[in-house]
Design a protein around this motif. Structure first.
Motif, PDB file in Angstrom:
ATOM      1  N   TYR A 123      54.115  96.052 113.314  1.00 21.74           N
ATOM      2  CA  TYR A 123      55.154  96.136 112.292  1.00 21.74           C
ATOM      3  C   TYR A 123      54.597  96.124 110.874  1.00 21.74           C
ATOM      4  O   TYR A 123      55.327  96.393 109.917  1.00 21.74           O
ATOM      5  N   LEU A 124      53.299  95.829 110.711  1.00 22.23           N
ATOM      6  CA  LEU A 124      52.693  95.869 109.386  1.00 22.23           C
ATOM      7  C   LEU A 124      52.135  97.249 109.053  1.00 22.23           C
ATOM      8  O   LEU A 124      51.799  97.522 107.893  1.00 22.23           O
ATOM      9  N   ARG A 125      52.040  98.116 110.036  1.00 20.89           N
ATOM     10  CA  ARG A 125      51.464  99.439 109.783  1.00 20.89           C
ATOM     11  C   ARG A 125      52.343 100.267 108.851  1.00 20.89           C
ATOM     12  O   ARG A 125      51.835 100.990 107.990  1.00 20.89           O
ATOM     13  N   SER A 126      53.650 100.155 109.019  1.00 21.60           N
ATOM     14  CA  SER A 126      54.540 100.882 108.112  1.00 21.60           C
ATOM     15  C   SER A 126      54.461 100.303 106.703  1.00 21.60           C
ATOM     16  O   SER A 126      54.584 101.036 105.705  1.00 21.60           O
ATOM     17  N   ASP A 127      54.229  98.981 106.599  1.00 17.06           N
ATOM     18  CA  ASP A 127      54.110  98.348 105.278  1.00 17.06           C
ATOM     19  C   ASP A 127      52.872  98.832 104.537  1.00 17.06           C
ATOM     20  O   ASP A 127      52.922  99.097 103.324  1.00 17.06           O
ATOM     21  N   VAL A 128      51.740  98.938 105.243  1.00 15.11           N
ATOM     22  CA  VAL A 128      50.530  99.395 104.560  1.00 15.11           C
ATOM     23  C   VAL A 128      50.667 100.863 104.179  1.00 15.11           C
ATOM     24  O   VAL A 128      50.161 101.290 103.127  1.00 15.11           O
ATOM     25  N   SER A 129      51.393 101.638 104.979  1.00 15.02           N
ATOM     26  CA  SER A 129      51.640 103.034 104.621  1.00 15.02           C
ATOM     27  C   SER A 129      52.500 103.122 103.364  1.00 15.02           C
ATOM     28  O   SER A 129      52.200 103.900 102.440  1.00 15.02           O
ATOM     29  N   ARG A 130      53.565 102.311 103.302  1.00 17.64           N
ATOM     30  CA  ARG A 130      54.426 102.300 102.117  1.00 17.64           C
ATOM     31  C   ARG A 130      53.652 101.855 100.891  1.00 17.64           C
ATOM     32  O   ARG A 130      53.780 102.422  99.798  1.00 17.64           O
ATOM     33  N   ALA A 131      52.844 100.804 101.057  1.00 19.66           N
ATOM     34  CA  ALA A 131      52.073 100.277  99.928  1.00 19.66           C
ATOM     35  C   ALA A 131      51.090 101.324  99.418  1.00 19.66           C
ATOM     36  O   ALA A 131      50.950 101.523  98.199  1.00 19.66           O
ATOM     37  N   ALA A 132      50.408 101.999 100.331  1.00 23.86           N
ATOM     38  CA  ALA A 132      49.422 103.002  99.931  1.00 23.86           C
ATOM     39  C   ALA A 132      50.080 104.159  99.185  1.00 23.86           C
ATOM     40  O   ALA A 132      49.585 104.613  98.137  1.00 23.86           O
ATOM     41  N   LYS A 133      51.215 104.631  99.701  1.00 20.59           N
ATOM     42  CA  LYS A 133      51.902 105.759  99.057  1.00 20.59           C
ATOM     43  C   LYS A 133      52.471 105.351  97.700  1.00 20.59           C
ATOM     44  O   LYS A 133      52.400 106.118  96.729  1.00 20.59           O
ATOM     45  N   ALA A 134      53.027 104.145  97.616  1.00 15.31           N
ATOM     46  CA  ALA A 134      53.600 103.692  96.350  1.00 15.31           C
ATOM     47  C   ALA A 134      52.518 103.483  95.290  1.00 15.31           C
ATOM     48  O   ALA A 134      52.705 103.841  94.123  1.00 15.31           O
ATOM     49  N   LEU A 135      51.384 102.906  95.693  1.00 11.66           N
ATOM     50  CA  LEU A 135      50.295 102.716  94.729  1.00 11.66           C
ATOM     51  C   LEU A 135      49.752 104.055  94.238  1.00 11.66           C
ATOM     52  O   LEU A 135      49.455 104.219  93.049  1.00 11.66           O
ATOM     53  N   ALA A 136      49.631 105.010  95.152  1.00 13.76           N
ATOM     54  CA  ALA A 136      49.140 106.332  94.751  1.00 13.76           C
ATOM     55  C   ALA A 136      50.096 107.002  93.770  1.00 13.76           C
ATOM     56  O   ALA A 136      49.668 107.718  92.849  1.00 13.76           O
ATOM     57  N   ARG A 137      51.401 106.757  93.946  1.00 13.64           N
ATOM     58  CA  ARG A 137      52.401 107.374  93.074  1.00 13.64           C
ATOM     59  C   ARG A 137      52.522 106.647  91.736  1.00 13.64           C
ATOM     60  O   ARG A 137      52.578 107.268  90.676  1.00 13.64           O
ATOM     61  N   LEU A 138      52.556 105.321  91.802  1.00 14.35           N
ATOM     62  CA  LEU A 138      52.806 104.532  90.597  1.00 14.35           C
ATOM     63  C   LEU A 138      51.533 104.228  89.808  1.00 14.35           C
ATOM     64  O   LEU A 138      51.592 104.064  88.580  1.00 14.35           O
ATOM     65  N   HIS A 139      50.408 104.133  90.505  1.00 10.91           N
ATOM     66  CA  HIS A 139      49.146 103.766  89.857  1.00 10.91           C
ATOM     67  C   HIS A 139      48.024 104.641  90.404  1.00 10.91           C
ATOM     68  O   HIS A 139      47.118 104.143  91.097  1.00 10.91           O
ATOM     69  N   PRO A 140      48.068 105.933  90.097  1.00  5.35           N
ATOM     70  CA  PRO A 140      47.047 106.838  90.643  1.00  5.35           C
ATOM     71  C   PRO A 140      45.626 106.463  90.211  1.00  5.35           C
ATOM     72  O   PRO A 140      44.683 106.663  90.962  1.00  5.35           O
ATOM     73  N   ASP A 141      45.482 105.906  88.996  1.00  2.00           N
ATOM     74  CA  ASP A 141      44.180 105.417  88.535  1.00  2.00           C
ATOM     75  C   ASP A 141      44.188 103.893  88.691  1.00  2.00           C
ATOM     76  O   ASP A 141      44.455 103.152  87.739  1.00  2.00           O
ATOM     77  N   THR A 142      43.886 103.457  89.899  1.00  2.00           N
ATOM     78  CA  THR A 142      43.996 102.029  90.209  1.00  2.00           C
ATOM     79  C   THR A 142      43.015 101.195  89.393  1.00  2.00           C
ATOM     80  O   THR A 142      43.335 100.089  88.955  1.00  2.00           O
ATOM     81  N   GLN A 143      41.808 101.711  89.199  1.00  2.87           N
ATOM     82  CA  GLN A 143      40.820 100.989  88.391  1.00  2.87           C
ATOM     83  C   GLN A 143      41.362 100.739  86.987  1.00  2.87           C
ATOM     84  O   GLN A 143      41.212  99.637  86.442  1.00  2.87           O
ATOM     85  N   ARG A 144      41.996 101.725  86.416  1.00  2.15           N
ATOM     86  CA  ARG A 144      42.537 101.569  85.064  1.00  2.15           C
ATOM     87  C   ARG A 144      43.678 100.558  85.043  1.00  2.15           C
ATOM     88  O   ARG A 144      43.788  99.759  84.099  1.00  2.15           O
TER      89      ARG A 144
END
Length: 262
Positions: free
Chosen positions: A230-251
């Motif tokens: 049940y955590l696999r969908s959460d990590v997928s959501r987190a990964a997609k949201a971070l890529a969308r909201l914070h594409p430059d994560t280091q920055r």
């Protein structure tokens, strides 16, 4: 508006950014060399501990995976979770009956500072839970060497320490171990045991795992096979949201305002 949403709110994500920035300033950035520790033979012998000697061996593997194997530290059994036996009945154990999973302290022995970690002997049959516990307590050890206060101060140190364990590479174990539910038998009784470990929610830990993997230049979805179903969908959501909201994560981490948590 219609994209994947993070499992946590914006304030909690900003806290994670700030904590990671502080960790980078104190101990170094997450890079491609930062490990992702997995429940595989690549990191662990696979021999489940049956006694204190076995727990010591597992602790040594965790220390080596965290690159802290050379740090002197004593490991000792701590207080055990109290057993519940109600006779021939169905029982539920809950966290109120549980001793701490682990503790960390530094003692002054003859003028010499000595670190020690304890573990709950009732967890000997739960090696992945022990790994998460040791990662958290080693996080305390690392933080004890910091030269500055973490974001929000030391009153929040338990929240930081869960994130330190993810920073050290143990995000899979921290997320999987945040909540437990299992069947047990005791004497003439049988039932279920529920417990919550650590200080951050499963959603927060999965988000932190995805964040650290992005910082390391790896695909967070590669962690999914090692997570609870049940955590696999959460990590997928987190990964997609971070890529969308914070594409430059280091920055995003570099621009975190540490003073906002003073």
């Amino acid at each position: 508006m219609f994209g994947a949403r993070l499992p946590i709110d914006t304030d909690e994500l900003e806290f994670q950014f700030a904590t990671l920035k502080w960790l980078f300033l104190e101990f170094g950035d997450v890079t491609s060399d930062t490990p992702l520790v997995t429940p595989t033979r690549a990191w662990f012998s696979g021999v489940p501990p049956r006694d204190h000697a076995g727990v010591m061996a597992l602790f040594g593997e965790v220390r080596n995976a965290a690159a802290l194997g050379h740090w002197p530290c004593e490991l000792r059994p701590g207080e055990a979770t109290r057993s519940i036996d109600g006779g021939n009945s169905m029982l539920i154990r809950h966290e109120g009956a549980a001793a701490p999973c682990g503790t960390f302290q530094i003692d002054d022995v003859g003028g010499e500072q000595r670190a020690s970690i304890s573990y709950n002997p009732a967890m000997i049959g739960d090696p992945e839970g022990l790994i998460a516990t040791f990662a958290h307590e080693l996080g305390h050890y690392l933080m004890a060497t910091a030269k500055s206060d973490p974001p929000g101060g030391w009153d929040l140190h338990e929240l930081h320490t869960d994130l330190v364990a993810v920073y050290l590479g143990f995000g899979i174990f921290m997320a999987n171990g945040a909540k437990s539910f299992r069947q047990f038998q005791s004497g003439g009784g049988a039932g279920w045991e529920m417990g919550w470990r650590g200080y951050l929610s499963e959603g927060a830990l999965v988000t932190a795992l995805a964040l650290v993997e992005r910082l390391a230049g790896r695909d967070p979805l590669a962690t999914a096979p090692y997570l609870k179903d049940y955590l696999r969908s959460d990590v997928s959501r987190a990964a997609k949201a971070l890529a969308r909201l914070h594409p430059d994560t280091q920055r995003s981490v570099a621009e975190a305002d540490l003073d906002a948590f003073a």
